[in-house]
Every structure is written in C-alpha cells, then in structure tokens.
Design a protein around this motif. Sequence first.
Motif, PDB file in Angstrom:
ATOM      1  N   MET A 175     -18.720  -9.464  33.916  1.00 14.01           N
ATOM      2  CA  MET A 175     -18.185  -9.916  35.176  1.00 14.01           C
ATOM      3  C   MET A 175     -17.152 -11.125  34.822  1.00 14.01           C
ATOM      4  SD  MET A 175     -20.064 -11.314  38.570  1.00 14.01           S
ATOM      5  CE  MET A 175     -20.621 -13.100  38.066  1.00 14.01           C
ATOM      6  N   ALA A 176     -16.217 -11.356  35.525  1.00 13.19           N
ATOM      7  CA  ALA A 176     -15.262 -12.247  35.308  1.00 13.19           C
ATOM      8  C   ALA A 176     -15.225 -13.252  36.588  1.00 13.19           C
ATOM      9  CB  ALA A 176     -13.720 -11.759  34.972  1.00 13.19           C
ATOM     10  N   SER A 177     -15.283 -14.440  36.367  1.00 13.34           N
ATOM     11  CA  SER A 177     -15.460 -15.242  37.455  1.00 13.34           C
ATOM     12  C   SER A 177     -14.251 -16.292  37.602  1.00 13.34           C
ATOM     13  CB  SER A 177     -16.627 -16.568  37.400  1.00 13.34           C
ATOM     14  OG  SER A 177     -17.807 -15.893  37.245  1.00 13.34           O
ATOM     15  N   ILE A 178     -13.587 -16.238  38.753  1.00 16.61           N
ATOM     16  CA  ILE A 178     -12.196 -16.753  38.978  1.00 16.61           C
ATOM     17  C   ILE A 178     -12.313 -17.887  40.201  1.00 16.61           C
ATOM     18  CG2 ILE A 178      -9.941 -16.479  39.819  1.00 16.61           C
ATOM     19  CD1 ILE A 178     -10.265 -13.382  38.526  1.00 16.61           C
ATOM     20  N   LYS A 179     -11.450 -18.991  39.695  1.00  9.42           N
ATOM     21  CA  LYS A 179     -11.394 -19.974  41.036  1.00  9.42           C
ATOM     22  C   LYS A 179      -9.883 -20.185  41.171  1.00  9.42           C
ATOM     23  CE  LYS A 179     -15.524 -22.639  41.208  1.00  9.42           C
ATOM     24  NZ  LYS A 179     -16.261 -24.023  40.941  1.00  9.42           N
ATOM     25  N   VAL A 180      -9.516 -19.967  42.538  1.00  3.14           N
ATOM     26  CA  VAL A 180      -8.209 -20.375  42.940  1.00  3.14           C
ATOM     27  C   VAL A 180      -8.195 -21.403  44.051  1.00  3.14           C
ATOM     28  CG1 VAL A 180      -6.022 -19.368  44.225  1.00  3.14           C
ATOM     29  CG2 VAL A 180      -7.493 -17.932  42.442  1.00  3.14           C
ATOM     30  N   SER A 181      -7.253 -22.505  43.936  1.00  3.51           N
ATOM     31  CA  SER A 181      -7.370 -23.526  44.739  1.00  3.51           C
ATOM     32  C   SER A 181      -6.098 -24.113  45.019  1.00  3.51           C
ATOM     33  CB  SER A 181      -8.289 -24.565  44.083  1.00  3.51           C
ATOM     34  OG  SER A 181      -7.432 -25.116  42.849  1.00  3.51           O
ATOM     35  N   THR A 182      -6.077 -24.976  45.948  1.00  2.00           N
ATOM     36  CA  THR A 182      -4.832 -25.468  46.524  1.00  2.00           C
ATOM     37  C   THR A 182      -5.159 -27.033  47.140  1.00  2.00           C
ATOM     38  OG1 THR A 182      -2.757 -25.493  47.781  1.00  2.00           O
ATOM     39  CG2 THR A 182      -4.926 -24.495  49.103  1.00  2.00           C
ATOM     40  N   LYS A 334      -9.606 -30.303  48.035  1.00  2.00           N
ATOM     41  CA  LYS A 334      -8.813 -28.921  47.705  1.00  2.00           C
ATOM     42  C   LYS A 334      -9.726 -27.995  48.414  1.00  2.00           C
ATOM     43  CE  LYS A 334      -7.668 -29.502  42.801  1.00  2.00           C
ATOM     44  NZ  LYS A 334      -7.832 -29.265  41.654  1.00  2.00           N
ATOM     45  N   ILE A 335      -8.941 -26.908  48.871  1.00  2.00           N
ATOM     46  CA  ILE A 335      -9.503 -25.609  49.231  1.00  2.00           C
ATOM     47  C   ILE A 335      -9.604 -24.460  48.127  1.00  2.00           C
ATOM     48  CG2 ILE A 335      -9.120 -23.689  50.858  1.00  2.00           C
ATOM     49  CD1 ILE A 335      -7.823 -25.506  52.710  1.00  2.00           C
ATOM     50  N   ILE A 336     -10.957 -24.335  47.976  1.00  2.10           N
ATOM     51  CA  ILE A 336     -11.449 -23.513  46.535  1.00  2.10           C
ATOM     52  C   ILE A 336     -11.814 -21.824  47.090  1.00  2.10           C
ATOM     53  CG2 ILE A 336     -12.742 -23.232  44.717  1.00  2.10           C
ATOM     54  CD1 ILE A 336     -13.071 -26.364  44.767  1.00  2.10           C
ATOM     55  N   VAL A 337     -11.109 -21.010  46.236  1.00  3.48           N
ATOM     56  CA  VAL A 337     -11.672 -19.813  46.559  1.00  3.48           C
ATOM     57  C   VAL A 337     -12.142 -19.148  45.255  1.00  3.48           C
ATOM     58  CG1 VAL A 337     -10.688 -17.525  47.066  1.00  3.48           C
ATOM     59  CG2 VAL A 337      -9.629 -19.123  48.190  1.00  3.48           C
ATOM     60  N   GLU A 338     -13.504 -18.307  45.440  1.00  2.43           N
ATOM     61  CA  GLU A 338     -14.385 -17.933  44.432  1.00  2.43           C
ATOM     62  C   GLU A 338     -14.227 -16.514  44.338  1.00  2.43           C
ATOM     63  OE1 GLU A 338     -17.857 -20.471  43.443  1.00  2.43           O
ATOM     64  OE2 GLU A 338     -17.295 -21.681  45.010  1.00  2.43           O
ATOM     65  N   ILE A 339     -14.038 -15.765  43.203  1.00  5.42           N
ATOM     66  CA  ILE A 339     -13.641 -14.419  43.336  1.00  5.42           C
ATOM     67  C   ILE A 339     -14.753 -13.817  42.061  1.00  5.42           C
ATOM     68  CG2 ILE A 339     -12.029 -12.333  42.929  1.00  5.42           C
ATOM     69  CD1 ILE A 339     -10.008 -14.478  44.081  1.00  5.42           C
ATOM     70  N   TYR A 352      -7.261  -6.595  36.390  1.00  8.53           N
ATOM     71  CA  TYR A 352      -7.540  -7.069  37.521  1.00  8.53           C
ATOM     72  C   TYR A 352      -7.697  -8.460  37.424  1.00  8.53           C
ATOM     73  CZ  TYR A 352      -7.529  -2.817  39.793  1.00  8.53           C
ATOM     74  OH  TYR A 352      -7.183  -1.424  40.521  1.00  8.53           O
ATOM     75  N   VAL A 353      -8.051  -9.041  36.200  1.00  8.80           N
ATOM     76  CA  VAL A 353      -8.051 -10.625  36.220  1.00  8.80           C
ATOM     77  C   VAL A 353      -6.634 -11.061  36.075  1.00  8.80           C
ATOM     78  CG1 VAL A 353      -8.688 -12.522  34.477  1.00  8.80           C
ATOM     79  CG2 VAL A 353     -10.314 -10.673  35.071  1.00  8.80           C
ATOM     80  N   SER A 354      -5.848 -10.457  35.301  1.00 12.77           N
ATOM     81  CA  SER A 354      -4.477 -10.977  35.187  1.00 12.77           C
ATOM     82  C   SER A 354      -3.821 -10.855  36.475  1.00 12.77           C
ATOM     83  CB  SER A 354      -3.711 -10.068  34.193  1.00 12.77           C
ATOM     84  OG  SER A 354      -4.481 -10.294  32.799  1.00 12.77           O
ATOM     85  N   ARG A 355      -3.921  -9.773  37.169  1.00 14.80           N
ATOM     86  CA  ARG A 355      -3.309  -9.499  38.449  1.00 14.80           C
ATOM     87  C   ARG A 355      -3.891 -10.561  39.539  1.00 14.80           C
ATOM     88  NH1 ARG A 355      -0.952  -6.455  42.288  1.00 14.80           N
ATOM     89  NH2 ARG A 355      -1.863  -6.054  44.156  1.00 14.80           N
ATOM     90  N   ALA A 356      -4.988 -11.020  39.322  1.00 16.10           N
ATOM     91  CA  ALA A 356      -5.322 -12.271  40.447  1.00 16.10           C
ATOM     92  C   ALA A 356      -4.697 -13.561  40.227  1.00 16.10           C
ATOM     93  CB  ALA A 356      -6.865 -12.695  40.363  1.00 16.10           C
ATOM     94  N   GLU A 357      -4.279 -13.618  38.678  1.00 12.01           N
ATOM     95  CA  GLU A 357      -3.494 -14.842  38.407  1.00 12.01           C
ATOM     96  C   GLU A 357      -2.158 -14.686  38.861  1.00 12.01           C
ATOM     97  OE1 GLU A 357      -2.450 -17.500  34.440  1.00 12.01           O
ATOM     98  OE2 GLU A 357      -3.109 -15.573  34.164  1.00 12.01           O
ATOM     99  N   ARG A 358      -1.545 -13.383  38.710  1.00 11.95           N
ATOM    100  CA  ARG A 358      -0.275 -13.195  39.189  1.00 11.95           C
ATOM    101  C   ARG A 358      -0.213 -13.667  40.668  1.00 11.95           C
ATOM    102  NH1 ARG A 358      -0.702  -8.598  35.901  1.00 11.95           N
ATOM    103  NH2 ARG A 358      -0.608  -7.242  37.658  1.00 11.95           N
ATOM    104  N   LEU A 365      -0.662 -21.120  44.230  1.00 13.52           N
ATOM    105  CA  LEU A 365      -2.170 -21.729  44.074  1.00 13.52           C
ATOM    106  C   LEU A 365      -2.552 -21.922  42.759  1.00 13.52           C
ATOM    107  CD1 LEU A 365      -3.547 -19.045  46.689  1.00 13.52           C
ATOM    108  CD2 LEU A 365      -2.682 -21.527  47.037  1.00 13.52           C
ATOM    109  N   ASP A 366      -3.268 -22.673  42.509  1.00 10.82           N
ATOM    110  CA  ASP A 366      -3.922 -22.967  41.311  1.00 10.82           C
ATOM    111  C   ASP A 366      -5.045 -21.908  40.823  1.00 10.82           C
ATOM    112  OD1 ASP A 366      -2.267 -25.470  40.745  1.00 10.82           O
ATOM    113  OD2 ASP A 366      -3.693 -26.500  41.842  1.00 10.82           O
ATOM    114  N   TYR A 367      -4.924 -21.404  39.625  1.00 13.81           N
ATOM    115  CA  TYR A 367      -5.896 -20.335  39.005  1.00 13.81           C
ATOM    116  C   TYR A 367      -6.497 -21.008  37.773  1.00 13.81           C
ATOM    117  CZ  TYR A 367      -7.022 -15.907  36.613  1.00 13.81           C
ATOM    118  OH  TYR A 367      -7.490 -14.879  36.168  1.00 13.81           O
ATOM    119  N   VAL A 368      -7.886 -20.513  37.665  1.00 17.02           N
ATOM    120  CA  VAL A 368      -8.695 -20.840  36.451  1.00 17.02           C
ATOM    121  C   VAL A 368      -9.586 -19.522  36.397  1.00 17.02           C
ATOM    122  CG1 VAL A 368     -10.694 -22.244  35.570  1.00 17.02           C
ATOM    123  CG2 VAL A 368      -8.789 -23.371  36.902  1.00 17.02           C
ATOM    124  N   LEU A 369      -9.609 -19.242  35.314  1.00 17.89           N
ATOM    125  CA  LEU A 369     -10.720 -18.008  34.614  1.00 17.89           C
ATOM    126  C   LEU A 369     -11.760 -18.702  34.101  1.00 17.89           C
ATOM    127  CD1 LEU A 369     -11.825 -15.128  34.442  1.00 17.89           C
ATOM    128  CD2 LEU A 369     -10.275 -14.995  31.966  1.00 17.89           C
TER     129      LEU A 369
END
Length: 460
Positions: A175-182, A334-339, A352-358, A365-369
């Motif tokens: 499982m990969a954990s991703i956070k996207v924020s703004t 910040k508004i933070i999205v966790e995927i 799909y990890v790379s696609r989420a970043e794109r 939006l800011d992206y962190v794996l």
Amino acid sequence: MKKKNSASYYFEQILEIPRPSGHEDKIAGFLVHFAQLQGLEYDVDEHSNVIIKKKGTLPYQCEPVILQAHTDMVCTSNAPYDFLKNGIEWYQEKGYYKAKNSSLGADNGAGMAIILALLSDNSLEHPPIEAVFTTEEETTMNGAKYLDYKKLKGKRLISLDGTEEGKIEVSCAGMASIKVSTPLEPIVSNKNTYQLSISGLLGGHSGVDIDCNRGNSIKILANMLKDIEDIEIVSIEGGTKENVIPSEAKCIFNTNLDFSGDFHFFKTFYQEEYPTIKMDFRRIKKREFSMENNKSRNLIKFLNTIENGVLKRNDVYFPLTSSNLGVISYKDNKIIVEISIRSSIVGFEDFYVSRAERIAKQYQLDYVLEDKKPFFTFREDSPLRQLLVDVYQSMFSKNITLEDVHAGLEGGVFAREIKDLDICVLGVNLYDIHSVNEKVEIESMERVLSWLKETLRNME
C-alpha cells in the motif's frame, strides 16, 4: 465468568484498554503485566512493540514458531467518543461481541486474545513460541518496520490478522499512502453560504470491502459540486482514515447559484444506488471568508479526476490494484486529501502513484508520497500451511480456503526482514470491520484457538 484460558476471557480485558494507532502504551503495559504474571520472558521497545517468549514443551527439538497480532485498532464512532481515555463499550448479542456507537477493535483484538490464551495454557504441548505484538498496523506499520528482528529465531509465522475463519491468507497487497494539499488562503466573499452533507453510507475496509459498491462519500460530494461554476469553499471534510472507505462528508461553500434543483436530482439518483445514504442541503448563516473560486474549482476537479475503487482485477475477478480516496480535512491552514493505493503488482502500484502526482500537479496541488508498505507473495512449498490445512480438516471436517488478499498485512514487512519465512495469515469470523457495525463471532474465536492448539501440538 469466562474460562481463564479462553479467547473470550482475554478479549473482554483487551476491550477495556484504549489503543488507538500511535497510542499503544497502555495495551503494551497490559501485555507486559500478563507476561510477568505468567513468568514469561518479554521485551518491549520504544515503539511499544512487545515480544513474549515461551519455552517449548514438546518432547523433541523443534524450531520456534512466531505468533503475531497487532495491538492498535481503527477508532471510528457515530457519537463523540474519547478513544484515548476510554476502552470500548461492548455487549454480547446473539453470539457476537458488538460495540455501542463505535468500532469494536476485534481487528486485531481477537487475534491478541487467542495468542494470550495459548500462552496462558500450561497444559499445552507446543514448540518454542515467540509471540509478537506490533503497533500502528492500521496507519504506518511502524511497529513492524522498526521491530528488532534479531530478537526472533523463528522461520514460521502464524499471523492472527485474518478476517474469516476457515481461510488462510497466502499473499497480500502493498500500500502506498499519498497526501495532496492546498493552502486555504481565505478571501472576502459576498455570496450566499450553503452546507451540503452526506452520511449513512456503509463505509468499511478499503482493502476487504473496496469491491463491494459501498459508496465513497467524498467522491459523491465532489461529483455533486463539480458543476457549480462560481463556488468558493469555506470548509470541506470527510472520512476518518486513509484505509477506511468514507461514509460521511460535508462541504460549506459560498455561491450565488441556485443549487436546490440539482440537489434533488442527485438525492434521487444516489438513494437508488445506495439505500442507506442520507443527504442534506441547506442555506446557513453567511460566512465572510472562503477559498477563491479557481482554487476551489481545482480541488473539486482533482477529487473528481483521481481514481477510486478497483483499478485492476485478475482472471477470477479478484482485485489486484485499487485506490481509496479516504480523507479530506482541514489542518494548519491547509485542506489535505489522503489517498491509499493498494496493489500486489509493483508496476501497477508505481503507475497509479505517479498518476496521482500528475493529477495533483495538473490542478496546482501539493503532493507527497508519505509511505509504501511491502507485500508478500504466495509460497508454493509451505509445510506450515499444509499442517494448518490438515489439522482444520481433521477437526472440523471442512476444507480450508487459500486466499490472496487485497489488504495490506504486516506479513509483507516480516517477509522482507526474515529470509525464507513461511507465512500463514488466519483469523476468526469478523464482520464490518473498521465501522460502528463491527462484530466478532464468539464461538469462532474459540474454534480458532482449539485449531491452533492442535496445530502446535503437531509441529516438528
């Protein structure tokens, strides 16, 4: 009174102890106290991992067997509840343990209870036992990651983190954990203020239940908001954990658009798809500050574009890759999205990890794996699995099912750290885990306990 060596006896004690992920010190203390009372060797580390060792009693030399469970639980409730201070308000009904208005924590409290029952039974013949209780399985798996594996000698691992009796889980997804924020960066707004909320969906585990069409409240909310051209978000929130399918979501926003007609259309549409869903839309007291329109639109577009649900299946329609849009929240301005993205295929996970970043960058939006958890694969030659199968069939005249699982398991970390490890993951009958409807079958716990006792007696 429950029989002292029963699984139920220890499960009821475990239910009384607060143990959210990242706060396992109290349950670690309970395990240490148990070991002291039993006169067993134990070790506890800075991550609150606990190892309890019991010498073998079989009349011949036998390699140790590792018994493993995690001590933390997913904490969710439909009423205010302080999981840091309080244990679970539990009750029995029709042969099940249940909780009042919260998750039960039978994942993995039932597994812990079975191991403690085994360790406490001094009449049992068994090989040397290395009982390992790890922390933060439901979040970071830091317990398994930072465990000192030099303290273990076993090459056979029975994990009690399964979800169904009569099944042995023989592989798991990573499982990969991703956070996207703004940044929220509020501006002054003169538009009307409305609140749109969704609740009543079934939720569930993002691995076990991802293909059960339970609905994702955040995706539904985003779909309803996507055509509001002049929207300005005041606040938006939904979900509880990245590995839980969100059952509730809410957005407060400013707009001059009359959304009431669209709302009634969406309400009728989604109620046909998800009978338990509850939806509410109302005008509320004016909010002066909100996120500007372009940033609001970009966030909503991202939520609509990012994949959710099963992304790849095998030839028997088993999920191999999936994504769960688990949480949206406001923190530190910040508004933070966790995927979470799960996969048992390295290439698909990376894609799909790379696609989420794109997609995140497309909408500024800011992206962190944040993390990647390993998986383990099916082992063709498994003496441990064969013994478990033979014993279960002999005891209960039922066949065992071997199952690949789409959930992430700590077995992936153990397999990475212990060379040539023979892993089997099994469990008791659990239902609706990670939700307020969670329950565990009492007799199933005792059957699995007796199954393991007989398996240990027959080990070589």
